[in-house]
Design a protein around this motif. Structure first.
Motif, PDB file in Angstrom:
ATOM      1  N   VAL A 113     -24.115 -31.823 -84.143  1.00 15.61           N
ATOM      2  CA  VAL A 113     -23.394 -30.920 -83.448  1.00 15.61           C
ATOM      3  C   VAL A 113     -22.107 -31.924 -82.392  1.00 15.61           C
ATOM      4  CG1 VAL A 113     -22.129 -29.291 -81.496  1.00 15.61           C
ATOM      5  CG2 VAL A 113     -24.046 -28.454 -82.800  1.00 15.61           C
TER       6      VAL A 113
ATOM      7  N   HIS B 166     -25.580 -22.950 -83.948  1.00 15.89           N
ATOM      8  CA  HIS B 166     -26.111 -24.734 -83.531  1.00 15.89           C
ATOM      9  C   HIS B 166     -25.721 -24.891 -82.774  1.00 15.89           C
ATOM     10  CE1 HIS B 166     -28.359 -24.972 -86.761  1.00 15.89           C
ATOM     11  NE2 HIS B 166     -27.475 -25.035 -87.987  1.00 15.89           N
ATOM     12  N   ARG B 167     -24.644 -24.588 -82.204  1.00 14.60           N
ATOM     13  CA  ARG B 167     -23.382 -24.659 -80.619  1.00 14.60           C
ATOM     14  C   ARG B 167     -24.352 -24.243 -79.987  1.00 14.60           C
ATOM     15  NH1 ARG B 167     -18.149 -23.241 -83.415  1.00 14.60           N
ATOM     16  NH2 ARG B 167     -17.043 -25.233 -83.899  1.00 14.60           N
TER      17      ARG B 167
ATOM     18  N   LEU C 123     -23.143 -21.629 -87.484  1.00 12.94           N
ATOM     19  CA  LEU C 123     -22.695 -22.904 -86.556  1.00 12.94           C
ATOM     20  C   LEU C 123     -22.777 -22.295 -84.781  1.00 12.94           C
ATOM     21  CD1 LEU C 123     -20.962 -25.463 -86.718  1.00 12.94           C
ATOM     22  CD2 LEU C 123     -18.919 -24.193 -86.575  1.00 12.94           C
TER      23      LEU C 123
END
Length: 86
Positions: free
Chosen positions: A80, A59-60, A56
């Motif tokens: 996102v 991905h951010r 995560l």
């Protein structure tokens, strides 16, 4: 920036892409070490395990960089952004 300082824009893009690749390496390393266990640094409301937490984070970061990288991951950026609004 690409129009005014193309070499600087290219260097920035390379640095940001290297940062994303480093995040991916952390995901791989964490999986090889802890599999799907939780991290001791995770908040209770976070993802199910350390690998998901790192993924995560990657991905951010990719979402933040998408508009700054020549071939940014706009699919991840959109996903996102959708998470933020849901």
């Amino acid at each position: 920036m690409a129009a005014r300082a193309p070499e600087l824009a290219e260097a920035r893009g390379a640095l940001l892409e290297a940062d994303i690749v480093d995040g991916e390496r952390h995901v791989t390393l964490a999986y090889s070490m802890v599999r799907l266990r939780r991290s001791i640094a995770q908040k209770p409301e976070g993802p199910d395990n350390a690998v998901a937490e790192l993924r995560l984070m990657r991905h951010r970061r990719a979402a933040r960089y998408a508009s700054l990288i020549r071939f940014g991951d706009h699919y991840i950026a959109d996903a996102v952004a959708g998470l933020r609004h849901s």
